[in-house]
Scaffold this active site. Sequence first.
Site, PDB file in Angstrom:
ATOM      1  N   GLU A 189     -28.870   1.047  19.132  1.00  0.00           N
ATOM      2  CA  GLU A 189     -27.467   1.233  18.741  1.00  0.00           C
ATOM      3  C   GLU A 189     -26.628   1.497  19.983  1.00  0.00           C
ATOM      4  OE1 GLU A 189     -27.332   4.624  16.131  1.00  0.00           O
ATOM      5  OE2 GLU A 189     -28.971   3.853  14.891  1.00  0.00           O
ATOM      6  N   TYR A 247     -17.811   5.996  13.469  1.00  0.00           N
ATOM      7  CA  TYR A 247     -18.988   5.163  13.243  1.00  0.00           C
ATOM      8  C   TYR A 247     -20.123   6.066  12.754  1.00  0.00           C
ATOM      9  CZ  TYR A 247     -17.672   0.639  15.268  1.00  0.00           C
ATOM     10  OH  TYR A 247     -17.121  -0.578  15.505  1.00  0.00           O
ATOM     11  N   LYS A 295     -24.217   3.915  22.159  1.00  0.00           N
ATOM     12  CA  LYS A 295     -23.975   5.353  22.279  1.00  0.00           C
ATOM     13  C   LYS A 295     -22.476   5.546  22.481  1.00  0.00           C
ATOM     14  CE  LYS A 295     -25.715   9.575  24.374  1.00  0.00           C
ATOM     15  NZ  LYS A 295     -24.463  10.253  24.622  1.00  0.00           N
ATOM     16  N   CYS A 330      13.348  -0.105  49.919  1.00  0.00           N
ATOM     17  CA  CYS A 330      12.157  -0.880  49.589  1.00  0.00           C
ATOM     18  C   CYS A 330      11.248  -0.999  50.808  1.00  0.00           C
ATOM     19  CB  CYS A 330      12.574  -2.271  49.100  1.00  0.00           C
ATOM     20  SG  CYS A 330      11.175  -3.383  48.895  1.00  0.00           S
ATOM     21  N   LYS A 364     -28.575   5.264  29.505  1.00  0.00           N
ATOM     22  CA  LYS A 364     -27.195   5.314  29.977  1.00  0.00           C
ATOM     23  C   LYS A 364     -26.760   4.085  30.760  1.00  0.00           C
ATOM     24  CE  LYS A 364     -25.807   9.778  29.664  1.00  0.00           C
ATOM     25  NZ  LYS A 364     -24.531  10.278  29.286  1.00  0.00           N
ATOM     26  N   TYR A 372       0.845  -1.195   0.000  1.00  0.00           N
ATOM     27  CA  TYR A 372       0.000   0.000   0.000  1.00  0.00           C
ATOM     28  C   TYR A 372       0.887   1.254   0.000  1.00  0.00           C
ATOM     29  CZ  TYR A 372      -3.564   3.372   1.304  1.00  0.00           C
ATOM     30  OH  TYR A 372      -4.389   4.463   1.318  1.00  0.00           O
ATOM     31  N   ASP A 373       1.884   1.243   0.896  1.00  0.00           N
ATOM     32  CA  ASP A 373       2.772   2.406   1.017  1.00  0.00           C
ATOM     33  C   ASP A 373       3.487   2.708  -0.290  1.00  0.00           C
ATOM     34  OD1 ASP A 373       2.010   2.552   3.609  1.00  0.00           O
ATOM     35  OD2 ASP A 373       3.809   1.588   4.421  1.00  0.00           O
ATOM     36  N   LYS A 400     -33.968   4.258  18.667  1.00  0.00           N
ATOM     37  CA  LYS A 400     -34.588   5.155  17.694  1.00  0.00           C
ATOM     38  C   LYS A 400     -35.780   4.436  17.072  1.00  0.00           C
ATOM     39  CE  LYS A 400     -30.011   6.969  16.650  1.00  0.00           C
ATOM     40  NZ  LYS A 400     -28.880   7.037  15.710  1.00  0.00           N
ATOM     41  N   CYS A 416      13.320  -2.089  43.321  1.00  0.00           N
ATOM     42  CA  CYS A 416      13.976  -2.620  44.510  1.00  0.00           C
ATOM     43  C   CYS A 416      15.104  -3.518  44.036  1.00  0.00           C
ATOM     44  CB  CYS A 416      12.971  -3.426  45.329  1.00  0.00           C
ATOM     45  SG  CYS A 416      13.754  -4.547  46.504  1.00  0.00           S
ATOM     46  N   CYS A 462      13.921  -9.986  48.532  1.00  0.00           N
ATOM     47  CA  CYS A 462      12.742  -9.184  48.865  1.00  0.00           C
ATOM     48  C   CYS A 462      11.520 -10.092  48.915  1.00  0.00           C
ATOM     49  CB  CYS A 462      12.558  -8.091  47.813  1.00  0.00           C
ATOM     50  SG  CYS A 462      11.073  -7.088  48.054  1.00  0.00           S
ATOM     51  N   CYS A 514      11.502  -4.869  51.928  1.00  0.00           N
ATOM     52  CA  CYS A 514      12.707  -5.572  52.381  1.00  0.00           C
ATOM     53  C   CYS A 514      13.856  -4.644  52.754  1.00  0.00           C
ATOM     54  CB  CYS A 514      13.175  -6.555  51.313  1.00  0.00           C
ATOM     55  SG  CYS A 514      13.961  -5.736  49.910  1.00  0.00           S
ATOM     56  N   ASP A 567     -18.871   7.094  22.888  1.00  0.00           N
ATOM     57  CA  ASP A 567     -18.436   8.226  23.695  1.00  0.00           C
ATOM     58  C   ASP A 567     -17.298   8.955  22.985  1.00  0.00           C
ATOM     59  OD1 ASP A 567     -18.440   9.973  25.738  1.00  0.00           O
ATOM     60  OD2 ASP A 567     -17.573   8.620  27.224  1.00  0.00           O
ATOM     61  N   ARG A 594     -20.393  19.393  15.990  1.00  0.00           N
ATOM     62  CA  ARG A 594     -21.776  19.713  16.311  1.00  0.00           C
ATOM     63  C   ARG A 594     -21.914  21.156  16.788  1.00  0.00           C
ATOM     64  NH1 ARG A 594     -24.688  19.042  21.135  1.00  0.00           N
ATOM     65  NH2 ARG A 594     -26.924  18.919  20.786  1.00  0.00           N
TER      66      ARG A 594
HETATM   67  S1  IVH Z   1     -28.334   9.969  17.362  1.00  0.00           S
HETATM   68  C1  IVH Z   1     -31.507  13.004  17.032  1.00  0.00           C
HETATM   69  N1  IVH Z   1     -26.887   7.842  17.752  1.00  0.00           N
HETATM   70  O1  IVH Z   1     -24.842  11.278  21.616  1.00  0.00           O
HETATM   71  C2  IVH Z   1     -30.540  12.015  17.449  1.00  0.00           C
HETATM   72  N2  IVH Z   1     -26.191   9.874  18.814  1.00  0.00           N
HETATM   73  O2  IVH Z   1     -27.068  12.763  20.623  1.00  0.00           O
HETATM   74  C3  IVH Z   1     -29.161  12.474  17.192  1.00  0.00           C
HETATM   75  N3  IVH Z   1     -24.103   9.656  20.099  1.00  0.00           N
HETATM   76  O3  IVH Z   1     -23.290  14.032  21.006  1.00  0.00           O
HETATM   77  C4  IVH Z   1     -28.095  11.642  17.725  1.00  0.00           C
HETATM   78  N4  IVH Z   1     -23.778   7.530  19.677  1.00  0.00           N
HETATM   79  O4  IVH Z   1     -22.661  12.362  19.256  1.00  0.00           O
HETATM   80  C5  IVH Z   1     -27.021   9.150  18.040  1.00  0.00           C
HETATM   81  N5  IVH Z   1     -25.697   5.876  17.982  1.00  0.00           N
HETATM   82  C6  IVH Z   1     -25.832   7.173  18.250  1.00  0.00           C
HETATM   83  C7  IVH Z   1     -24.907   7.882  19.052  1.00  0.00           C
HETATM   84  C8  IVH Z   1     -25.132   9.237  19.319  1.00  0.00           C
HETATM   85  C9  IVH Z   1     -23.306   8.600  20.284  1.00  0.00           C
HETATM   86  C10 IVH Z   1     -23.873  10.995  20.685  1.00  0.00           C
HETATM   87  C11 IVH Z   1     -23.929  12.132  19.735  1.00  0.00           C
HETATM   88  C12 IVH Z   1     -24.372  13.300  20.555  1.00  0.00           C
HETATM   89  C13 IVH Z   1     -24.980  12.671  21.748  1.00  0.00           C
HETATM   90  C14 IVH Z   1     -26.440  13.036  21.817  1.00  0.00           C
END
Ligand code: IVH
Length: 701
Positions: free
Chosen positions: A121, A236, A123, A441, A331, A38-39, A307, A459, A465, A444, A125, A144
């Site tokens: 899905e 993602y 969430k 230490c 959460k 690739y490189d 959703k 140590c 020891c 010992c 971080d 955002r």
């Molecule tokens: S949907 C209207 N899906 O959570 C819905 N948000 O949304 C819009 N986040 O800072 C968001 N994983 O970055 C959605 N699978 C996911 C998510 C996700 C992480 C974050 C998003 C936002 C916060 C609130």
Amino acid sequence: MQPSPEIVLEAVQLGEQLRRFAHAYYVLDNPLVPDAHYDQLFTRLQAIEAQYPDLKSADSPTQRVGGQALDGFQTVVHRVPMLSIRTETDTTAAGAIAFDSRVRKELELTDTDGPVAYVAELKFDGLALNVRYESGVLVQAATRGDGAAGEDVTHNIRTIGQIPLRLPAGVPPVLEVRGEVYMSRQDFDDLNDRQRDKIAKGIKGEKTFVNPRNAAAGAVRQLDARIAAQRPLRFYAYGLGEVADANGPIALFATHFEWLAALRQWGFAVNELAGVFEGAEALASFHQRIGAMRDQLPFDIDGVVYKVNSLAQQRQLGFVSREPRWAVAHKYPAQEQITTVVSIEVQVGRTGKLTPVAILEPVFVGGVTVTHATLHNEDEVNRKQVSPGAKVVVRRAGDVIPEIVGVVGRMGLDEESTLAQPTPNAPDELASGLFSMPRLCPVCDSVVLRIDGEADHRCTGGLFCSAQRKQAVIHFAQRRALDVEGLGEKLVDQLIASGRVNTLADLYTLTATELAGMERLGEKSAANLVQALETSKSTTLPRFLFGLGIRHVGEATAKALARHFGSLDAVIAADLSQLLEVGDVGPVVAQSLRTFFDQTHNLEVVQQLRDHGLNWQEGQAQSQGPKPLDGQTLVLTGTLPTLSRDEAKALIERLGGKVAGSVSKKTHAVVAGEAAGSKLEKAHGLGIPIWAENALLVLIK
Ligand code: IVH
């Protein structure tokens, strides 16, 4: 000068190939060619573009590397606002049930209507990103911000391999893809290791990052894309912004899940755990299932998101203020909490390394109660300004030892203040309040040394020891070494404290009668232990070498040594250069082996163990012809169609490879079979190739 038609064609073809390989590598987790290949293509394309700048297009694969630094960020007004999401703070199943009832009520559904279909899905971080494509080409990426307008971070986002620069034909003329930029835990740990190295070397302006989200956010908001390009970011996709053609917004699909499938089809990474679920109970069990695997995921999540799947139902539900009624975040317990440092203790490990450990007011973090947090080394304590009485943020994510992220204040003092900035090169004047390692230490009383250029204190007591002796015995007896069942930590404590066991060889002089006299050990267990010791005497050379606990000699190195030299005496006799001939042995390991075998007391213990009857089959030194998997580490997961675990392992070793128990960045491939679990998931996340059993069978042929 105009490029010849041949050159134009070559550039186009190189671009296409590189895009295909990059997609296979970053998104499909299935590299098609070796990195070096690739490189090579990449360098060739760069050279052509340097000579004929006209051939360089904005979506050329070479544009991911990052060009000039910016002065500041442009503001981007989001064509479709980036909404926030209602959070269900009730971390039990009730959260899912409450959401489903609200949705049903708003949709005016009755009991006869059947369950609502949702997409559940993870969430992630990280931080939310809007990526805009016009005519299939990435034109802009924005954070955002406040939801109405964010910052233009296109230059950095281009460096993320998982974000396509160009989409296949047939996508909507205007397409905004939304998702999360994040950093995997492994990449985060590696990054911080590198940062700590830089700090130890005195490089100014470097710091460690508090968590993967912060590290990712810092990288996305770099003005210099070359720096962002060095930070391992991932993406993602989970949603959409504007989707339109010349006549305005268009609707391609009827459900959210179809959109996710389309995004995946177009080359985005969409997490495989997302799925369609009907009704509250299915959501609650998703929440529970993901919660149980949260620690094993290769990246941080702070919850799951539900959703409503039908886009028609989503429209019907609409919004309250700036949150959609059709989505909710459910959460998990936070992975960071604030608590107070009670004291700092120093622990001594098997190899004599002293580690400062903060003793904490117990605090519930990431699902468990934490009372201790590692502080790595002396410099780390001082850089973070941790001391008794400090209020600190504790982070526990994944199956790892809890860490102190930083100090937020002192008991009774500035509780509101934000994280203290780490001070990489704290001036000497501050010396008064600094933490320093004991000079002797704590176990010992031997002298403690810090080798120049190293961050660790050690140590010098060696097996004198008792802390090191205790850890040495535990290491020797473990399953992967001599496998002495029934020799637990409490018992080892007693044996060491009473002075009954001073060397590994002393273990083999223990009698059932005296063991039965020990605390918490009945006659039966005592007899079993003596039998286990007897059984352990028939072992293998790699197990024995590993069991000795030589610094830097892990299982894989022990195997490589045994294979290379054939006998223990040959290993003991090998000089540095001979040791370096072993594939798995570098200068540090070679020196460590020499240091160990140069000490007479170690040789004495080895001889005593042999005298007690420890034995193994010695073999011929192996011829060193290159093998297909030389230097590669593989991980096995799931049930393979024909080979057992042991057979697969033996096969890999015959091919020159090693088998590791867990997936990390150093894993070369994962061999996966039926019902593969979290290791496969982790490999996906890290972009590690997945092989079927057949790959091994082909190689051995
Ligand atoms: S949907 C209207 N899906 O959570 C819905 N948000 O949304 C819009 N986040 O800072 C968001 N994983 O970055 C959605 N699978 C996911 C998510 C996700 C992480 C974050 C998003 C936002 C916060 C609130």
